[in-house]
Scaffold this motif. Structure first.
Motif, PDB file in Angstrom:
ATOM      1  N   ARG A  15     -11.846  -0.320  -7.406  1.00 13.00           N
ATOM      2  CA  ARG A  15     -10.927  -1.221  -8.093  1.00 13.00           C
ATOM      3  C   ARG A  15     -10.987  -1.022  -9.596  1.00 13.00           C
ATOM      4  O   ARG A  15     -12.016  -0.636 -10.148  1.00 13.00           O
ATOM      5  CB  ARG A  15     -11.255  -2.682  -7.772  1.00 13.00           C
ATOM      6  N   GLN A  20      -7.754   1.985  -1.310  1.00 14.41           N
ATOM      7  CA  GLN A  20      -8.268   1.509  -0.022  1.00 14.41           C
ATOM      8  C   GLN A  20      -8.239   2.624   1.007  1.00 14.41           C
ATOM      9  O   GLN A  20      -7.390   3.521   0.955  1.00 14.41           O
ATOM     10  CB  GLN A  20      -7.419   0.328   0.482  1.00 14.41           C
ATOM     11  N   GLY A  21      -9.179   2.531   1.942  1.00 11.93           N
ATOM     12  CA  GLY A  21      -9.225   3.483   3.054  1.00 11.93           C
ATOM     13  C   GLY A  21      -9.342   4.923   2.621  1.00 11.93           C
ATOM     14  O   GLY A  21      -8.698   5.797   3.193  1.00 11.93           O
ATOM     15  N   CYS A  22     -10.155   5.173   1.639  1.00 10.19           N
ATOM     16  CA  CYS A  22     -10.274   6.526   1.101  1.00 10.19           C
ATOM     17  C   CYS A  22     -11.172   7.368   2.022  1.00 10.19           C
ATOM     18  O   CYS A  22     -12.301   6.986   2.348  1.00 10.19           O
ATOM     19  CB  CYS A  22     -10.863   6.468  -0.299  1.00 10.19           C
ATOM     20  N   PRO A  77       0.827  -1.213   0.000  1.00  6.68           N
ATOM     21  CA  PRO A  77       0.000   0.000   0.000  1.00  6.68           C
ATOM     22  C   PRO A  77       0.860   1.262   0.000  1.00  6.68           C
ATOM     23  O   PRO A  77       1.857   1.355   0.723  1.00  6.68           O
ATOM     24  CB  PRO A  77      -0.823  -0.121   1.284  1.00  6.68           C
ATOM     25  N   GLU A 113      -6.261  -0.792  -6.816  1.00  2.42           N
ATOM     26  CA  GLU A 113      -7.315  -0.607  -5.825  1.00  2.42           C
ATOM     27  C   GLU A 113      -6.967   0.566  -4.923  1.00  2.42           C
ATOM     28  O   GLU A 113      -5.806   0.747  -4.539  1.00  2.42           O
ATOM     29  CB  GLU A 113      -7.474  -1.881  -4.990  1.00  2.42           C
ATOM     30  N   GLN A 173     -15.452   2.520   0.513  1.00  2.00           N
ATOM     31  CA  GLN A 173     -14.075   2.932   0.694  1.00  2.00           C
ATOM     32  C   GLN A 173     -13.134   2.311  -0.329  1.00  2.00           C
ATOM     33  O   GLN A 173     -12.035   2.815  -0.515  1.00  2.00           O
ATOM     34  CB  GLN A 173     -13.605   2.551   2.111  1.00  2.00           C
ATOM     35  N   ALA A 174     -13.529   1.216  -0.974  1.00  3.25           N
ATOM     36  CA  ALA A 174     -12.670   0.527  -1.929  1.00  3.25           C
ATOM     37  C   ALA A 174     -13.125   0.823  -3.356  1.00  3.25           C
ATOM     38  O   ALA A 174     -14.313   0.917  -3.637  1.00  3.25           O
ATOM     39  CB  ALA A 174     -12.692  -0.977  -1.674  1.00  3.25           C
TER      40      ALA A 174
END
Length: 804
Positions: free
Chosen positions: A299, A260-262, A232, A258, A296-297
């Motif tokens: 892709r 993540q944790g946006c 990440p 991807e 939050q994800a």
């Protein structure tokens, strides 16, 4: 070709013809900006006008893709990660289009990590009244020269051509912006409208020179974050975008990106636009992922990404200039397990190949088929079978490919067979890639197909789910083999500089069980040629060069047209070719008339010149014919030079003979004039004044002598009215008509008729204009007595005395 540009696949491409671009780029320009944004400019500084045209956005079939000219705002000056560079090439004079060689090619190289590319296009012409504002067409393409077709001709069968991206310039300045351009070779081609059929004499008709020069401005990123697989990478977006890149190794089957944790200002959601890949022309398959959902994800899945290169990724916030967006970018690569067919070379004893005399194909034995299936099952699933290919460089832009250690390629139903074609030397994009596949008809069942895909950068591997030959960033070219069609051919003009892949797999869409145990062997012929079939019998393959870059083109004859001279819509038949050859050659036989008149009047030097002209003009036009009616007794260039020399000297001796000079002076002028013609034609044999200049001098000498005789004899010269009415006036009329035809009436369509008439009028005028013989000279007789001056006779006696 009728539109300003095209867009295909998952690309949304928009072009802005603008002259005021990014502020940072304008600061680097050494000259003032051409005009306001979105406008073109004509005239000098301060004469900016609204542009009468604008290139519309290209149609797109998806919301994903890169934008050409999408963001015309300059990068903010506070972003220290961006630097600007400028590249330029020497200007070239444009020509009216008749074939690919008349278009002007410019070759640029875009550096890596470029985020903005801008071309400044400038055209200049003279201030003469003959210089008018013409429409100039400019083409752009990444990886290879553009394949253009301004004349609307047909391409050869099985040729795959993408529509070219182009703009039409009606003003003196224009610009084109491309966001996130692909690094590497870019080509620009420009030309004037198609040429007219009129044949113009050089230096006789006023012409206008249109000079075209493109400048390339590039904005690069000097600080790029490297996105490592499965690691990440935290990112925080505010006012500036984030520039990332990930290296895609060879044999990567799939790439997954991807976010993540946006988090946007502490709230869930991900207002981020992710641009993956680089923009290319004419087709653009750049992927754009817009993450605006509440999850939050986010892709993006890319099958068959480009191998062995860096992939650019740009993340831009959609939440506003003062809203912070934080997320972590993660990239995951799926490796492809490869079965290398050349790792364990098969022994001759195990091959036990037999040659089929009727088909000429090598047929592997059943033991080889069983070995292939057993190896696949024992080692587990493979994503492809790799066949090593030998590259053999034959000549300039001429390469042959063949599978290593075997003639045939094994094609199965569950694993694609892949061959790599290396066209990445930088000099391979100037020819035509030809691919031919064929299989034994007995090996293909009624419900089975052999599907082949030709792709650049990475192979197509998803035969089981789709047959569209589309990889992550490239639309491939499909080929099909079946029981009813056992042969397939593909021609790709000017292939992109890259590693190309040929993928083959056996599919049974109606009854998949038939393909489980089936095996098909396919023979291939892969090559890169300068011109397809060497442009055929009605064309000539020519190598063109621009700053060390070589590319090939076909120059067609006999009315044939097209990329490889295969369009016969305006072609001449064999009968028309023979008739044209007979007209141009037999019309020279009319020179027998001035030859006979010269001998009758004891003008032997003039007769020799006319005989020389008749001989070389006849055989030059016999060699100059296209198609089948061709006869060359000497080198073409030699015959052309002798023909031009004979025509000029014939006019020279005819005019000087009419002046009735003394013999010594006349022959001195004959010799000097011939030497001057030989020199001037060597400098430029098509220049009008190289022939007209000496002839005008001879005409001045003739008029001077005639005026002198008029004053000396107190009567008009020539004195006989019959001479004026029956000889001089018809001869002058024929010469005038011949000159008018030669300078203003010849076209490509009527050349065979008008030039034949020119031959006959030129020969006829010489027969009429030759002066009468001297009264003391008998017809058909030479002068038997030479006037012996004292000095000559004295020298002769001295010589005799010395010898004895």
């Amino acid at each position: 070709m009728g539109r300003a540009g095209t867009g295909t696949g998952g690309a949304a491409v928009a072009v802005a013809v603008a002259v005021a671009g990014p502020l940072l780029l304008l600061l680097l320009l050494a000259r003032p900006p051409p005009g306001a944004a979105g406008d073109s400019q004509k005239g000098g500084p301060g004469s900016a006008r609204p542009a009468p045209w604008r290139v519309p956005p290209l149609p797109s079939s998806s919301s994903q893709g890169a934008q050409v000219g999408q963001d015309r705002r300059a990068p903010r000056r506070g972003d220290v990660r961006l630097v600007s560079e400028q590249f330029s090439q020497s200007p070239q004079k444009l020509s009216f289009y008749s074939w690919y060689g008349s278009a002007r090619l410019f070759h640029f190289r875009v550096p890596p990590d470029a985020v903005l590319l801008r071309w400044l296009l400038q055209v200049s012409w003279g201030s003469s009244p003959t210089c008018t504002n013409v429409e100039i067409t400019v083409y752009f393409r990444y990886g290879a020269p553009p394949v253009i077709n301004p004349l609307g001709t047909s391409f050869p069968a099985n040729t795959s051509v993408q529509p070219s991206f182009f703009i039409k310039m009606l003003q003196s300045n224009a610009s084109v912006n491309i966001s996130h351009p692909a690094p590497g070779d870019w080509f620009v081609v420009a030309h004037l409208p198609p040429s007219s059929q009129k044949i113009e004499v050089k230096d006789f008709v006023p012409t206008c020179a249109y000079v075209f020069q493109p400048d390339m401005l590039v904005v690069r990123v000097v600080e790029v974050s490297v996105l490592e697989p499965d690691v990440p990478l935290p990112q925080n977006l505010l006012s500036h975008p984030s520039y990332l890149k990930i290296f895609v190794p060879k044999y990567t089957q799939e790439l997954r990106l991807e976010l993540q944790g946006c988090v946007s200002n502490g709230s869930l959601g991900c207002p981020v636009r992710l641009t993956v890949g680089s923009a290319t022309l004419p087709s653009n398959f750049q992927k754009v992922l817009t993450c605006t959902g509440p999850t939050q994800a986010c892709r993006l899945l890319l099958p068959s990404p480009p191998w062995d290169r860096w992939l650019q990724v740009t993340a831009k916030s959609l939440a506003g200039p003062h809203v912070s967006v934080a997320f972590s970018a993660v990239a995951a690569l799926t490796a492809c397990r490869v079965w290398n067919m050349n790792v364990q070379p098969l022994l001759p004893s195990s091959l036990n190949q037999s040659c089929n005399i009727s088909t000429g194909l090598m047929s592997p034995s059943p033991s080889y088929q069983d070995q292939g299936r057993n190896s696949r099952l024992d080692n587990g699933p493979f994503c492809l079978m790799s066949y090593a290919v030998t590259r053999e460089d034959v000549d300039v832009v001429s390469v042959r490919f063949r599978p290593l250690d075997r003639v045939l390629v094994l094609v199965q139903s569950d694993t694609p067979s892949v061959m790599q074609l290396y066209l990445n030397t930088g000099m391979d994009s100037g020819g035509s890639l030809t691919i031919s596949l064929w299989a034994n008809q007995s090996l293909i069942t009624k419900n089975s197909w052999v599907v082949a895909c030709v792709n650049a950068a990475s192979p197509f591997l998803s035969f089981n789910t789709s047959l569209n030959c589309t990889t992550a960033f490239f639309q491939g070219y499909p080929l099909f083999l079946s029981a009813s069609s056992r042969e397939a051919n593909l021609i790709i003009p000017y292939p992109e500089t890259d590693t190309w892949y040929l993928s083959l797999q056996l599919v049974c869409p109606e009854s998949p069980e038939e393909c489980v145990e089936a095996v098909v062997f396919v023979e291939s012929a892969l090559s890169l040629v300068p011109c397809l079939h060497d442009c055929g019998p009605y064309g000539q393959c020519l190598l063109l060069r621009r700053h060390g870059y070589l590319y090939a083109g076909c120059s067609c004859k006999a009315g044939w047209r097209g990329w490889s001279c295969t369009d016969n819509s305006t072609a001449q038949t064999v009968a028309q070719q023979k008739a044209a050859a007979l007209l141009l050659t037999l019309s020279n036989l009319l020179f027998l008339a001035p030859i006979a008149v010269s001998v009758y009047r004891s003008l032997l030097v003039e007769a020799a010149v006319y005989a020389y002209t008749m001989f070389f003009s006849t055989f030059y036009h016999a060699c100059d014919q296209p198609g089948e009616a061709v006869l060359c007794i000497l080198n073409y260039d030699t015959l052309q030079y002798c023909d031009f020399l004979g025509s000029g000297v014939s006019m020279w001796v005819t005019i000087l003979c009419m002046a009735r000079l003394k013999a010594a002076l006349k022959y001195v002028l004959y010799l000097l004039g011939t030497l001057v013609f030989a020199m001037s034609l060597q400098l430029d044999r098509r220049g009008a004044w190289n022939t007209m200049g000496p002839c005008l001098f001879a005409f001045v000498v003739m008029v001077t002598m005639w005026v002198y005789r008029c004053g000396h004899r107190r009567q008009c010269y020539p004195t006989s009215w019959q001479r004026w009415v029956f000889y001089l006036l018809p001869g002058i009329s024929m010469a005038t008509v011949a000159l008018a035809i030669y300078t203003s009436m010849m076209t490509s369509d009527n050349y065979y008729y008008t030039h034949s008439i020119w031959h006959m009028l030129l020969a006829g005028s010489a027969a009429f204009l030759l002066p009468p013989r001297d009264k003391h000279t008998e017809p058909w007789a030479c002068s038997k007595k030479l006037t012996c001056h004292y000095q000559i006779c004295k020298n002769h006696r001295e010589e005799l005395y010395t010898v004895t």
